[in-house]
Design a protein around this motif. Sequence first.
Motif, PDB file in Angstrom:
ATOM      1  N   GLU A  92      18.159  51.484  38.176  1.00  0.00           N
ATOM      2  CA  GLU A  92      18.954  50.260  38.140  1.00  0.00           C
ATOM      3  C   GLU A  92      19.571  50.055  36.759  1.00  0.00           C
ATOM      4  OE1 GLU A  92      20.921  46.898  39.347  1.00  0.00           O
ATOM      5  OE2 GLU A  92      19.881  48.387  40.573  1.00  0.00           O
ATOM      6  N   LYS A  93      18.803  50.317  35.727  1.00  0.00           N
ATOM      7  CA  LYS A  93      19.333  50.153  34.370  1.00  0.00           C
ATOM      8  C   LYS A  93      20.404  51.192  34.068  1.00  0.00           C
ATOM      9  CE  LYS A  93      15.593  47.741  31.957  1.00  0.00           C
ATOM     10  NZ  LYS A  93      14.899  47.221  33.126  1.00  0.00           N
ATOM     11  N   LEU A  94      20.222  52.416  34.593  1.00  0.00           N
ATOM     12  CA  LEU A  94      21.240  53.446  34.418  1.00  0.00           C
ATOM     13  C   LEU A  94      22.530  53.040  35.120  1.00  0.00           C
ATOM     14  CD1 LEU A  94      22.109  56.241  33.442  1.00  0.00           C
ATOM     15  CD2 LEU A  94      21.190  57.179  35.586  1.00  0.00           C
ATOM     16  N   TYR A  95      22.407  52.513  36.331  1.00  0.00           N
ATOM     17  CA  TYR A  95      23.592  52.050  37.060  1.00  0.00           C
ATOM     18  C   TYR A  95      24.300  50.931  36.304  1.00  0.00           C
ATOM     19  CZ  TYR A  95      26.284  49.168  40.221  1.00  0.00           C
ATOM     20  OH  TYR A  95      27.281  48.399  40.766  1.00  0.00           O
ATOM     21  N   GLU A  96      23.525  50.000  35.777  1.00  0.00           N
ATOM     22  CA  GLU A  96      24.122  48.888  35.031  1.00  0.00           C
ATOM     23  C   GLU A  96      24.859  49.397  33.800  1.00  0.00           C
ATOM     24  OE1 GLU A  96      20.857  46.334  34.230  1.00  0.00           O
ATOM     25  OE2 GLU A  96      20.718  45.568  36.285  1.00  0.00           O
ATOM     26  N   TYR A  97      24.290  50.406  33.140  1.00  0.00           N
ATOM     27  CA  TYR A  97      24.946  50.998  31.971  1.00  0.00           C
ATOM     28  C   TYR A  97      26.286  51.628  32.371  1.00  0.00           C
ATOM     29  CZ  TYR A  97      25.840  54.321  28.185  1.00  0.00           C
ATOM     30  OH  TYR A  97      26.425  55.037  27.180  1.00  0.00           O
ATOM     31  N   LEU A  98      26.287  52.403  33.450  1.00  0.00           N
ATOM     32  CA  LEU A  98      27.510  53.052  33.930  1.00  0.00           C
ATOM     33  C   LEU A  98      28.537  52.022  34.385  1.00  0.00           C
ATOM     34  CD1 LEU A  98      25.875  55.915  36.022  1.00  0.00           C
ATOM     35  CD2 LEU A  98      27.091  56.181  33.853  1.00  0.00           C
ATOM     36  N   ARG A  99      28.072  51.029  35.124  1.00  0.00           N
ATOM     37  CA  ARG A  99      28.973  49.987  35.641  1.00  0.00           C
ATOM     38  C   ARG A  99      29.641  49.220  34.504  1.00  0.00           C
ATOM     39  NH1 ARG A  99      25.812  45.072  37.663  1.00  0.00           N
ATOM     40  NH2 ARG A  99      25.675  44.948  35.382  1.00  0.00           N
ATOM     41  N   ASP A 100      28.840  48.819  33.526  1.00  0.00           N
ATOM     42  CA  ASP A 100      29.399  48.022  32.437  1.00  0.00           C
ATOM     43  C   ASP A 100      30.326  48.842  31.547  1.00  0.00           C
ATOM     44  OD1 ASP A 100      28.009  45.932  33.471  1.00  0.00           O
ATOM     45  OD2 ASP A 100      26.448  45.904  31.944  1.00  0.00           O
ATOM     46  N   SER A 101      30.044  50.149  31.445  1.00  0.00           N
ATOM     47  CA  SER A 101      30.952  51.018  30.691  1.00  0.00           C
ATOM     48  C   SER A 101      32.275  51.158  31.431  1.00  0.00           C
ATOM     49  CB  SER A 101      30.317  52.405  30.492  1.00  0.00           C
ATOM     50  OG  SER A 101      29.144  52.312  29.719  1.00  0.00           O
ATOM     51  N   LYS A 102      32.200  51.317  32.738  1.00  0.00           N
ATOM     52  CA  LYS A 102      33.409  51.455  33.554  1.00  0.00           C
ATOM     53  C   LYS A 102      34.244  50.180  33.516  1.00  0.00           C
ATOM     54  CE  LYS A 102      34.871  52.141  38.372  1.00  0.00           C
ATOM     55  NZ  LYS A 102      34.420  52.409  39.757  1.00  0.00           N
ATOM     56  N   PHE A 103      33.591  49.030  33.555  1.00  0.00           N
ATOM     57  CA  PHE A 103      34.285  47.744  33.597  1.00  0.00           C
ATOM     58  C   PHE A 103      34.428  47.125  32.201  1.00  0.00           C
ATOM     59  CE2 PHE A 103      33.024  48.219  37.976  1.00  0.00           C
ATOM     60  CZ  PHE A 103      34.019  47.581  38.692  1.00  0.00           C
ATOM     61  N   ASP A 104      34.294  47.936  31.166  1.00  0.00           N
ATOM     62  CA  ASP A 104      34.369  47.430  29.801  1.00  0.00           C
ATOM     63  C   ASP A 104      35.673  46.658  29.607  1.00  0.00           C
ATOM     64  OD1 ASP A 104      34.425  46.939  27.111  1.00  0.00           O
ATOM     65  OD2 ASP A 104      34.045  49.009  26.495  1.00  0.00           O
ATOM     66  N   LYS A 105      35.566  45.349  29.501  1.00  0.00           N
ATOM     67  CA  LYS A 105      36.760  44.501  29.438  1.00  0.00           C
ATOM     68  C   LYS A 105      37.564  44.746  28.178  1.00  0.00           C
ATOM     69  CE  LYS A 105      38.231  39.837  30.631  1.00  0.00           C
ATOM     70  NZ  LYS A 105      37.818  38.494  31.065  1.00  0.00           N
ATOM     71  N   THR A 106      36.893  45.063  27.079  1.00  0.00           N
ATOM     72  CA  THR A 106      37.607  45.346  25.835  1.00  0.00           C
ATOM     73  C   THR A 106      38.523  46.552  26.018  1.00  0.00           C
ATOM     74  OG1 THR A 106      35.812  44.442  24.491  1.00  0.00           O
ATOM     75  CG2 THR A 106      37.366  45.918  23.398  1.00  0.00           C
ATOM     76  N   PHE A 107      37.998  47.586  26.649  1.00  0.00           N
ATOM     77  CA  PHE A 107      38.779  48.797  26.908  1.00  0.00           C
ATOM     78  C   PHE A 107      40.021  48.474  27.732  1.00  0.00           C
ATOM     79  CE2 PHE A 107      39.602  52.171  30.081  1.00  0.00           C
ATOM     80  CZ  PHE A 107      40.015  53.194  29.240  1.00  0.00           C
ATOM     81  N   TRP A 108      39.853  47.706  28.811  1.00  0.00           N
ATOM     82  CA  TRP A 108      40.972  47.393  29.700  1.00  0.00           C
ATOM     83  C   TRP A 108      41.947  46.413  29.053  1.00  0.00           C
ATOM     84  CZ3 TRP A 108      42.362  49.916  33.978  1.00  0.00           C
ATOM     85  CH2 TRP A 108      41.419  50.749  34.574  1.00  0.00           C
ATOM     86  N   ASN A 109      41.439  45.470  28.282  1.00  0.00           N
ATOM     87  CA  ASN A 109      42.327  44.496  27.649  1.00  0.00           C
ATOM     88  C   ASN A 109      43.187  45.120  26.556  1.00  0.00           C
ATOM     89  OD1 ASN A 109      41.707  42.225  29.175  1.00  0.00           O
ATOM     90  ND2 ASN A 109      40.023  41.607  27.846  1.00  0.00           N
ATOM     91  N   GLU A 110      42.652  46.136  25.888  1.00  0.00           N
ATOM     92  CA  GLU A 110      43.409  46.772  24.816  1.00  0.00           C
ATOM     93  C   GLU A 110      44.495  47.706  25.336  1.00  0.00           C
ATOM     94  OE1 GLU A 110      40.470  48.663  22.411  1.00  0.00           O
ATOM     95  OE2 GLU A 110      39.930  46.814  21.331  1.00  0.00           O
ATOM     96  N   MET A 111      44.404  48.082  26.587  1.00  0.00           N
ATOM     97  CA  MET A 111      45.383  48.983  27.171  1.00  0.00           C
ATOM     98  C   MET A 111      46.684  48.244  27.480  1.00  0.00           C
ATOM     99  SD  MET A 111      44.603  51.468  30.422  1.00  0.00           S
ATOM    100  CE  MET A 111      42.874  51.429  29.956  1.00  0.00           C
ATOM    101  N   ASN A 112      47.835  48.881  27.223  1.00  0.00           N
ATOM    102  CA  ASN A 112      49.086  48.226  27.575  1.00  0.00           C
ATOM    103  C   ASN A 112      49.300  48.276  29.085  1.00  0.00           C
ATOM    104  OD1 ASN A 112      50.521  50.691  28.325  1.00  0.00           O
ATOM    105  ND2 ASN A 112      50.735  51.116  26.146  1.00  0.00           N
ATOM    106  N   ALA A 113      50.265  47.515  29.565  1.00  0.00           N
ATOM    107  CA  ALA A 113      50.459  47.356  31.009  1.00  0.00           C
ATOM    108  C   ALA A 113      50.716  48.688  31.699  1.00  0.00           C
ATOM    109  CB  ALA A 113      51.612  46.390  31.268  1.00  0.00           C
ATOM    110  N   LYS A 114      51.566  49.499  31.130  1.00  0.00           N
ATOM    111  CA  LYS A 114      51.933  50.767  31.763  1.00  0.00           C
ATOM    112  C   LYS A 114      50.748  51.709  31.857  1.00  0.00           C
ATOM    113  CE  LYS A 114      55.500  54.330  31.516  1.00  0.00           C
ATOM    114  NZ  LYS A 114      56.680  54.795  30.746  1.00  0.00           N
ATOM    115  N   ASP A 115      49.962  51.806  30.790  1.00  0.00           N
ATOM    116  CA  ASP A 115      48.789  52.680  30.813  1.00  0.00           C
ATOM    117  C   ASP A 115      47.759  52.186  31.825  1.00  0.00           C
ATOM    118  OD1 ASP A 115      49.799  54.414  28.951  1.00  0.00           O
ATOM    119  OD2 ASP A 115      48.765  53.507  27.247  1.00  0.00           O
TER     120      ASP A 115
END
Length: 261
Positions: A92-115
């Motif tokens: 469960e903790k491994l899944y949470e680590y993977l999930r939160d890395s995938k949904f990392d809001k900082t990563f997605w927010n820093e990306m421009n619209a086209k990317d």
Amino acid sequence: GFVLLGVILLDTMNMNPSAQKGTQRDEDAIEFLMEYTDWNTLYSTLSSKNENQSENEENHYNIHEIFKGIKTDKEEEENENISIIIIKPDREKLYEYLRDSKFDKTFWNEMNAKDALRIDYKRFEAFTSSSIEGGDGGSNGDNHDSNSRVFGLASVLLDANDILSKDDFYSKAIEYMKEVNIDLLGVLCMVIVDDEPKREIILIGNDNEKFGESIVNQITNYLLTHEDASFLDIALIGQHEHDYHHDDNDSAQTRKKNYVE
């Protein structure tokens, strides 16, 4: 083994029943990979990443909390050559680590619209009977038959408000649609709220195509009114001159987030 394990855990939400995606075959594969994955190598990689991560970062994880136990060879430890043997991680903790890395809001927010639109993009083409009989199909993405309908789906791990708030989102979306030569773009938005997936879709028609906006209208009407889509808990919550934005909602006037089944 870890790459495959991660894909299955994420796709099935760690066999979360509410996702209704996992099968017994998935569960068997997870158990097998949990048992036989090379956790030593993975632990070493994650530990290095963990050391460079600030405890104040949103997705900071203590790797020792993910792994159930660590043993060292005492004889080698005395010679200052420590051999680490990993038992295996807490699933469960491994899944949470993977999930939160995938949904990392900082990563997605820093990306421009086209990317953000092209990072997980798929192209589809539907043909009318006349285009099947006489058209060339245009499956290479450069051209398509005038009777065909070409569309793309871009999956983003942000809610609709966040993707729409990116600089020049609409103009960048239209620009990208022209580059990939599509008539309709569906932006599939998903975030996790209280361990449940919350999904939204943004539909954008290419205003340079004679049938572009009509496709948006048709799909919107189908999702909202057709009996075949009546099982969806969905509502229109906003629109622009050229785009329609839907939220899985029980009221068109509220922003309640529910899972679209």
